[in-house]
Enzyme design. Structure first.
Site, PDB file in Angstrom:
ATOM      1  N   THR A  27      33.172  28.931  22.712  1.00  0.00           N
ATOM      2  CA  THR A  27      34.041  30.154  22.292  1.00  0.00           C
ATOM      3  C   THR A  27      34.257  30.014  20.789  1.00  0.00           C
ATOM      4  O   THR A  27      34.392  30.887  20.095  1.00  0.00           O
ATOM      5  CB  THR A  27      35.232  30.525  23.153  1.00  0.00           C
ATOM      6  OG1 THR A  27      36.023  29.490  23.179  1.00  0.00           O
ATOM      7  CG2 THR A  27      34.700  31.184  24.486  1.00  0.00           C
ATOM      8  N   PHE A  34      32.791  34.360  29.709  1.00  0.00           N
ATOM      9  CA  PHE A  34      32.532  35.255  30.741  1.00  0.00           C
ATOM     10  C   PHE A  34      33.756  36.110  31.379  1.00  0.00           C
ATOM     11  O   PHE A  34      34.019  37.352  31.618  1.00  0.00           O
ATOM     12  CB  PHE A  34      31.936  34.715  31.877  1.00  0.00           C
ATOM     13  CG  PHE A  34      30.377  34.263  31.542  1.00  0.00           C
ATOM     14  CD1 PHE A  34      29.304  35.341  31.678  1.00  0.00           C
ATOM     15  CD2 PHE A  34      29.875  33.279  31.067  1.00  0.00           C
ATOM     16  CE1 PHE A  34      27.895  35.064  31.464  1.00  0.00           C
ATOM     17  CE2 PHE A  34      28.674  32.901  30.726  1.00  0.00           C
ATOM     18  CZ  PHE A  34      27.702  33.758  30.977  1.00  0.00           C
ATOM     19  N   ASP A 107      23.400  27.526  25.716  1.00  0.00           N
ATOM     20  CA  ASP A 107      23.268  27.836  24.426  1.00  0.00           C
ATOM     21  C   ASP A 107      22.540  26.594  23.535  1.00  0.00           C
ATOM     22  O   ASP A 107      21.984  26.832  22.707  1.00  0.00           O
ATOM     23  CB  ASP A 107      24.570  28.103  23.645  1.00  0.00           C
ATOM     24  CG  ASP A 107      25.755  27.119  24.135  1.00  0.00           C
ATOM     25  OD1 ASP A 107      25.464  26.115  23.852  1.00  0.00           O
ATOM     26  OD2 ASP A 107      26.714  27.728  24.231  1.00  0.00           O
ATOM     27  N   HIS A 122      22.911  25.250  34.295  1.00  0.00           N
ATOM     28  CA  HIS A 122      22.516  26.420  34.470  1.00  0.00           C
ATOM     29  C   HIS A 122      21.075  26.838  33.449  1.00  0.00           C
ATOM     30  O   HIS A 122      21.036  27.873  33.134  1.00  0.00           O
ATOM     31  CB  HIS A 122      23.585  27.648  34.073  1.00  0.00           C
ATOM     32  CG  HIS A 122      24.712  27.582  34.939  1.00  0.00           C
ATOM     33  ND1 HIS A 122      26.070  27.845  34.566  1.00  0.00           N
ATOM     34  CD2 HIS A 122      24.791  27.117  36.150  1.00  0.00           C
ATOM     35  CE1 HIS A 122      26.740  27.622  35.621  1.00  0.00           C
ATOM     36  NE2 HIS A 122      25.990  27.215  36.456  1.00  0.00           N
ATOM     37  N   CYS A 133       1.350  31.002  34.408  1.00  0.00           N
ATOM     38  CA  CYS A 133       0.530  29.602  33.962  1.00  0.00           C
ATOM     39  C   CYS A 133       1.375  28.685  33.640  1.00  0.00           C
ATOM     40  O   CYS A 133       1.069  27.423  33.151  1.00  0.00           O
ATOM     41  CB  CYS A 133      -0.434  29.840  32.764  1.00  0.00           C
ATOM     42  SG  CYS A 133       0.164  30.176  31.122  1.00  0.00           S
ATOM     43  N   CYS A 155      -2.329  34.032  29.223  1.00  0.00           N
ATOM     44  CA  CYS A 155      -2.788  34.678  30.334  1.00  0.00           C
ATOM     45  C   CYS A 155      -2.064  36.190  30.628  1.00  0.00           C
ATOM     46  O   CYS A 155      -2.419  37.033  31.421  1.00  0.00           O
ATOM     47  CB  CYS A 155      -2.435  33.692  31.671  1.00  0.00           C
ATOM     48  SG  CYS A 155      -0.874  33.757  32.109  1.00  0.00           S
ATOM     49  N   ASN A 216      41.989  22.914  28.810  1.00  0.00           N
ATOM     50  CA  ASN A 216      41.570  24.360  28.916  1.00  0.00           C
ATOM     51  C   ASN A 216      42.522  24.987  28.284  1.00  0.00           C
ATOM     52  O   ASN A 216      43.767  24.793  28.264  1.00  0.00           O
ATOM     53  CB  ASN A 216      41.198  24.490  30.237  1.00  0.00           C
ATOM     54  CG  ASN A 216      40.167  25.947  30.600  1.00  0.00           C
ATOM     55  OD1 ASN A 216      39.324  26.107  29.781  1.00  0.00           O
ATOM     56  ND2 ASN A 216      40.752  26.803  31.434  1.00  0.00           N
TER      57      ASN A 216
END
EC number: 2.3.1.286
Length: 247
Positions: A27, A34, A107, A122, A133, A155, A216
Site C-alpha cells: 500500500t 483489498f 505485484d 498467489h 501450448c 497457437c 500491521n
C-alpha cells in the site's frame, strides 16, 4: 516496553529470519489493499460485478473480456515502485539474515527491490502462460496487446495471468516450501496482513519458535500469540531499523 527497540535487537541477533507479508506491504507503493476502507472491495467502480466475483475462475471462463478489463485496470500497477519495506527486506536477505519472503501479493515488487528467494502464494502478474501450448509471456505482452483478451502469438490460445483466482487451488509446492521455511525459522516477521485470508493465514500455525513479530496498521487475530506487536507502517519500521543497523 519499547517494541521497536526489541525488534531491532531481534534482527541484529538472528540469522534465520522469515518474512510473511500481505497487501499492506504494497500500500505504501500506492497499490490498494483489498479489505480496508480504501481497499479494492470497498471502493466503487464502473464494473457491474463485485471484485470477488470478477476475480474468480468461473468468471474468467464465462466473461473473459470483462475479466481482462478489470484485471488490467485494477490489478496491474506498472508504475508502482518498491517502497522502504521492500528495500529493507532485500537488504536483510543480502546480508544473510533473511532466508525467505513469503508473500500474498502478486505485484512482483519484492523481486524488483532485489530479493531473490520470494515465494508468491498467489502467483505474480509478471508471469503469463498460454492455456493451450503453455508458452510464457511477460507483463508487457499483456499490457501492449491490442486485444482485450491476450492471445498466444504461436497457437492463438488465451494467455492467462499466473495468479491464483478464487475457486483455484494454491500451488502445493509453494505452500510446502513456505511451511518448511516457517517451521525452521528462528524469527518470523509477519507484516501488512490482517491474517484472515485462508489458507495462507494458516502458515503462522507452523511456526515453532518464540520470536513472532506482527507489524500491521490494525490488530490481527494473532496479536496475543506474538512476542512483538507493532501497529504502524511496515515501511517506516523496517526501513528505519535496517538503516540504523547499517545494512
Amino acid at each position: 516496553m519499547d517494541t521497536r527497540k526489541n525488534l531491532k535487537e531481534l534482527i541484529k541477533s538472528s540469522s534465520n529470519i522469515v518474512f510473511f507479508g500481505g497487501a499492506g506491504v504494497s500500500t505504501e507503493s500506492n497499490i490498494p489493499d483489498f479489505r480496508s476502507e480504501e481497499g479494492l472491495y470497498k471502493t466503487k467502480s464502473n464494473f457491474s460485478y463485485s471484485p470477488e466475483v470478477m476475480l474468480s475462475h468461473s468468471f474468467f471462463k464465462e466473461h473473459t473480456e470483462d475479466f481482462f478489463d478489470f484485471y488490467k485496470e485494477k490489478m496491474i500497477y506498472k508504475y508502482a515502485k518498491p517502497n522502504l519495506a521492500h528495500h529493507a527486506l532485500a537488504k536483510l536477505e543480502k546480508v544473510g539474515k533473511l532466508k525467505a519472503i513469503i508473500t500474498q501479493n502478486i505485484d512482483g515488487l519484492h523481486q524488483l527491490a532485489g530479493s531473490k528467494n520470494v515465494i508468491e502464494l498467489h502467483g505474480g502478474v509478471g508471469r503469463n502462460y498460454c492455456m493451450d501450448c503453455n508458452k510464457f509471456f511477460d507483463l508487457n505482452y499483456i499490457l501492449n496487446n491490442k486485444e482485450v483478451v491476450p492471445k498466444c502469438d504461436v497457437c492463438g490460445g488465451i494467455v492467462k495471468p499466473d495468479v491464483v483466482l478464487y475457486e483455484e487451488p494454491l500451488n502445493m509446492d509453494n505452500i510446502n516450501n513456505a511451511v518448511r521455511y516457517v517451521e525452521n525459522s528462528d524469527v518470523l516477521i509477519v507484516g501488512g496482513t490482517s491474517l484472515v485470508v485462508y489458507p495462507a493465514a494458516n502458515l503462522i500455525h507452523y511456526y515453532k519458535g518464540n520470536k513472532l513479530v506482527l507489524i500491521n496498521k490494525s490488530s490481527t487475530p494473532y496479536d496475543r500469540k506474538a512476542q512483538i506487536v507493532i501497529n504502524d507502517s511496515i515501511g517506516s519500521i523496517l526501513g528505519g531499523i535496517v538503516e540504523e543497523l547499517g545494512y
